[in-house]
Design an enzyme around this catalytic site. Structure first.
Site, short mmCIF file in Angstrom:
data_model
loop_
_atom_site.label_atom_id
_atom_site.label_comp_id
_atom_site.label_asym_id
_atom_site.label_seq_id
_atom_site.Cartn_x
_atom_site.Cartn_y
_atom_site.Cartn_z
N HIS A 288 73.94 -44.15 48.00
CA HIS A 288 74.96 -44.14 49.13
C HIS A 288 74.63 -43.11 50.19
O HIS A 288 74.10 -42.08 50.09
CB HIS A 288 76.47 -43.54 48.52
CG HIS A 288 77.54 -43.15 49.50
ND1 HIS A 288 77.39 -42.06 49.77
CD2 HIS A 288 78.28 -43.99 50.25
CE1 HIS A 288 78.49 -42.00 50.59
NE2 HIS A 288 78.83 -43.17 50.91
N GLU B 75 70.38 -46.94 52.19
CA GLU B 75 71.28 -47.13 53.33
C GLU B 75 71.04 -46.22 54.47
O GLU B 75 70.42 -45.46 54.29
CB GLU B 75 72.72 -46.74 52.84
CG GLU B 75 73.91 -47.01 53.62
CD GLU B 75 75.25 -46.84 53.12
OE1 GLU B 75 75.36 -46.36 51.81
OE2 GLU B 75 76.18 -47.15 53.85
O1 LIG Z 1 78.61 -46.02 53.32
C1 LIG Z 1 79.23 -46.32 52.39
O2 LIG Z 1 78.95 -46.89 51.42
C2 LIG Z 1 80.47 -45.66 52.30
O3 LIG Z 1 81.42 -45.83 51.38
C3 LIG Z 1 81.08 -44.87 53.50
C4 LIG Z 1 82.31 -45.18 54.07
O4 LIG Z 1 82.38 -45.03 55.42
C5 LIG Z 1 82.96 -46.54 53.81
O5 LIG Z 1 81.89 -47.41 53.67
MG LIG Z 2 80.61 -47.56 50.02
#
Ligand SMILES: O=C(O)C(=O)C[C@@H](O)CO
Ligand SMILES: [Mg+2]
Length: 390
Positions: free
Chosen positions: A316, A336
């Site tokens: 994440h 990510e």
């Molecule tokens: O980046 C992600 O997976 C998150 O959960 C962050 C949050 O901003 C929701 O997307």
């Molecule tokens: Mg998320």
């Protein structure tokens, strides 16, 4: 080498913030009646920075973004005394000391996030002490460079989302994660709005790119079961956190439908938490965050577990502490990536605190073999915009 001191400080952003627009992201509070904006709990405007110094002057950097002031208190009161005077190379022993001494009230949530921050700083020290990047201590370079996916596309005006998608498609990203803005409480109109947003982004990025869909725990099992068949035609790579983290059987039921791979893990903690997710086949993609799950010591073990279960790990939120784990295992195909933005919900705040984070180039990230430790230092450029809690 011994640990001489542990310093935990909270960086609280007092600079300009861009208020989130529209229904920018469904979230767990959507299902709870409240007269405040359901997304108000969804801010990361402060961050705990941990600096551990050894008796020969090496300083290791760790960080935690969950409940920063609480994490600092846990570090100051409970964790620092357990590691001071100890050899950082005994990192498994130190991890078990922190984990077992707080087990009665820790195990998950902010305590594991606090343990993670200390553990990150310890691994930064280990790398610096031998002049090697942390990934070289974990398994080395398994990729020439790390593919990454563009992560933002919060639910705003559809035209704005399409312009955002086009901008980063033009920068060479080949994978995108977007956010849903609606869930069960928004009824059929919300279903339509959700489907419109996916269609709009697909219209821009086409089908030669990966598209991931983020619910951030804002749906429930019944709604997700209705949505999956409607979303299948958009060929998403995964549907992320459709339900709250405790509904592991709900994840497993959705994943077993085999319509869209279900992902999750950013709100799960420890090796045991991920053993449970994997044993129940609850997720098809594991997304721990190394500054939450138990640090590098825990994440490295989970990588091995995911390899054995043939479930990919895509940590994440990006950030250097996750990139070292992705670089060091074939079980992690991608990272990510939150680009630098004006501070909004705060997923991007780490850019304002640390130097050394790699900038994506044509959809890839690179880690250097000649930068020891995690490769981060504290930025001074924005210090005037932070209130620092010592
Ligand atoms: O980046 C992600 O997976 C998150 O959960 C962050 C949050 O901003 C929701 O997307
Ligand atoms: Mg998320």
């Amino acid at each position: 080498m011994k640990i001489k001191s542990v310093r935990a400080r909270v960086y609280e952003w007092k600079g300009k913030t861009v208020p989130p627009q529209g229904n920018f992201c469904s979230n767990a509070m959507d299902l709870v009646y409240s007269n405040t904006e359901s997304m108000s709990t969804f801010r990361f405007h402060s961050w705990t920075v941990v600096e551990i110094e050894t008796d020969d002057g090496i300083v290791g950097l760790g960080n935690v973004a969950l409940a920063p002031r609480i994490a600092k208190a846990i570090i100051d009161e409970y964790l620092a005394p357990l590691v001071i005077g100890q050899d950082p190379w005994d990192y498994e022993y130190l991890w078990q000391r922190m984990y077992r001494s707080t087990h009665a009230w820790g195990r998950k949530g902010v305590t594991m996030a606090a343990i993670s921050a200390v553990d990150l700083a310890i691994w930064d020290i280990l790398g610096k002490s031998v002049g090697k990047p942390v990934f070289k201590l974990l398994g080395g370079r398994t990729k020439e460079k790390i593919p990454c996916y563009y992560s933002k596309l919060y639910r705003t005006d559809l035209k704005d989302m399409q312009q955002e998608a086009q901008k980063f498609l033009d920068q060479g990203f080949k994978a995108f994660k977007m956010r849903f803005g609606y869930g069960p409480v928004h009824l059929q109109q919300g279903v339509s709005e959700n489907l419109k947003s996916v269609a709009a982004v697909r219209e821009v990025i086409g089908y030669d790119t990966d598209l991931m869909l983020e619910c951030y725990m804002g749906w429930n099992l019944e709604y997700a079961k209705r949505m999956l068949p409607k979303l299948a035609k958009y060929e998403p790579r995964w549907l992320e956190e459709p339900v709250i983290a405790d509904d592991i059987d709900g994840y497993a039921e959705l994943n077993a439908m085999n319509i869209i791979p279900i992902s999750g893990g950013e709100h799960e903690f420890s090796l045991y938490g991920f053993k449970q997710l994997l044993d129940k086949k609850a997720v098809s993609v594991v997304q721990y965050d190394t500054n939450r799950v138990g640090g590098i010591t825990a994440a490295h073990k989970i990588n091995a577990l995911c390899e054995a279960y043939s479930v990919p790990v895509i940590p994440h939120a990006g950030q250097m502490h996750n990139y070292h784990l992705t670089m060091s295992t074939l079980a992690s195909p991608m990272a990510e990536y939150f680009p630098i933005f004006d501070v909004e919900v705060g997923n991007e705040l780490f850019w304002y605190i640390f130097d050394g984070e790699p900038i994506a180039d044509n959809g890839f990230l690179q880690l250097r073999d000649d930068v020891p430790g995690l490769g981060l230092s504290l930025k001074t450029e924005y210090l005037q915009h932070f209130h620092i809690v010592e």
